[in-house]
Design a protein around this motif. Structure first.
Motif, short mmCIF file in Angstrom:
data_model
loop_
_atom_site.label_atom_id
_atom_site.label_comp_id
_atom_site.label_asym_id
_atom_site.label_seq_id
_atom_site.Cartn_x
_atom_site.Cartn_y
_atom_site.Cartn_z
N LYS A 46 0.82 -1.21 0.00
CA LYS A 46 0.00 0.00 0.00
C LYS A 46 0.86 1.26 0.00
CE LYS A 46 -4.09 -1.97 2.26
NZ LYS A 46 -5.00 -1.89 3.43
N LYS A 47 2.00 1.22 0.69
CA LYS A 47 2.85 2.41 0.77
C LYS A 47 3.41 2.78 -0.59
CE LYS A 47 7.02 -0.23 2.04
NZ LYS A 47 8.08 -0.40 3.07
N HIS A 48 3.64 1.76 -1.45
CA HIS A 48 4.13 2.03 -2.80
C HIS A 48 3.08 2.77 -3.62
CE1 HIS A 48 6.73 -1.64 -1.89
NE2 HIS A 48 7.58 -0.64 -2.02
N LEU B 193 0.59 4.54 -2.48
CA LEU B 193 0.39 5.87 -1.91
C LEU B 193 1.48 6.83 -2.38
CD1 LEU B 193 -1.15 7.73 0.00
CD2 LEU B 193 0.27 6.88 1.89
N PHE B 194 2.71 6.34 -2.40
CA PHE B 194 3.84 7.15 -2.86
C PHE B 194 3.67 7.53 -4.33
CE2 PHE B 194 8.34 7.44 -4.38
CZ PHE B 194 8.67 8.59 -3.68
N LEU B 195 3.21 6.57 -5.14
CA LEU B 195 2.98 6.84 -6.56
C LEU B 195 1.86 7.85 -6.75
CD1 LEU B 195 3.26 3.32 -8.25
CD2 LEU B 195 4.81 5.27 -8.49
N VAL C 241 0.99 10.30 -4.70
CA VAL C 241 1.50 11.63 -4.34
C VAL C 241 2.38 12.18 -5.47
CG1 VAL C 241 2.95 12.93 -2.75
CG2 VAL C 241 1.37 11.21 -1.87
N LEU C 242 3.28 11.33 -5.96
CA LEU C 242 4.17 11.76 -7.04
C LEU C 242 3.40 12.11 -8.30
CD1 LEU C 242 7.34 9.46 -6.91
CD2 LEU C 242 7.18 11.91 -6.42
N SER C 243 2.35 11.33 -8.58
CA SER C 243 1.53 11.59 -9.77
C SER C 243 0.86 12.95 -9.70
CB SER C 243 0.48 10.49 -9.93
OG SER C 243 1.07 9.24 -10.13
N SER D 279 6.50 4.22 -14.04
CA SER D 279 6.90 3.96 -12.65
C SER D 279 6.63 2.51 -12.25
CB SER D 279 6.16 4.91 -11.70
OG SER D 279 6.47 6.25 -11.97
#
Length: 228
Positions: free
Chosen positions: A119-121, A123-125, A127-129, A163
């Motif tokens: 899930k953290k991956h 979420l990180f994607l 935010v970056l998106s 990504s």
């Protein structure tokens, strides 16, 4: 770094052959034949077939496709597509090639090991998106890019797809499939002004089918790798 053609199944040979035939015919009878568009499509289809196998040669071909597609986008002033593929997809394809080479599957050295994201991956994607989309929107608006809404959405889907490819996730193919749908609309708007771009629409329809096959293929291999 084995010969990727030897790894294709009969079904994949048929998929590649039929895809190549359809795009070649559509480009030849499209009214205004463009060698660059056809060459980019051939490279793109071959890259997708190799990607479905998890073969690193797909990333090398993606580098070539990014260059060709960047030139095509430049000619129609689709600055978002040009910047995305030359400034983002191309370097991320190089990065993905390195990642794939460093993480071969235990069952087959010619295939990349599939990574199950947490899930953290995601979420990180996400935010970056949002950050990438916002930044590109202002750049594209400054460049007076045609059809800016779809051009911006294409940046988002391209970023997610590239990504996820770099992260070795089976969902990379869904990212590219989503990008294909956006590009079908984007080039449909271009074709409304110049029919020469109609073959490009057909090209991305074929890309969509190949990307969906890639997703199914990766999901099957993912189950096999996790059970090994």
């Amino acid at each position: 770094m084995q010969n990727p053609w030897k790894e294709l199944s009969i079904k994949e040979w048929w998929l590649w052959s039929i895809s190549m035939l359809i795009v070649t015919v559509s480009n030849l009878v499209g009214g205004s034949f463009d060698v660059l568009t056809l060459a980019a499509t051939w490279v793109g289809i071959t890259s997708l077939i190799f990607a479905a196998k998890g073969n690193v040669w797909a990333q090398f071909l993606m580098v070539a496709f990014s260059i060709l597609y960047g030139i095509i986008s430049f000619r129609f002033r689709y600055w978002g597509e040009m910047i995305t593929y030359l400034g983002m997809t191309l370097p991320m394809a190089v990065w993905s090639a390195v990642t794939w080479l460093r993480n071969p599957s235990a069952g087959s050295k010619s295939e990349v090991a599939i990574r199950k994201l947490e899930k953290k991956h995601f979420l990180f994607l996400l935010v970056l998106s949002v950050v990438v989309t916002g930044a590109f929107y202002f750049i594209l608006r400054w460049l007076e890019t045609p059809n800016i809404a779809f051009s911006t959405l294409s940046v988002t889907t391209s970023f997610l797809a590239a990504s996820l490819t770099m992260l070795r996730s089976s969902y990379y193919a869904l990212g590219y499939a989503a990008n294909d749908l956006v590009l079908i609309v984007l080039w449909g708007l271009a074709a409304a002004k110049d029919p020469v771009y109609i073959p490009v629409i057909i090209n991305f329809m074929i890309f969509f089918l190949n990307d969906m096959y890639g997703f199914i293929s990766w999901k099957k291999r993912e189950r096999t790798q996790l059970c090994a």
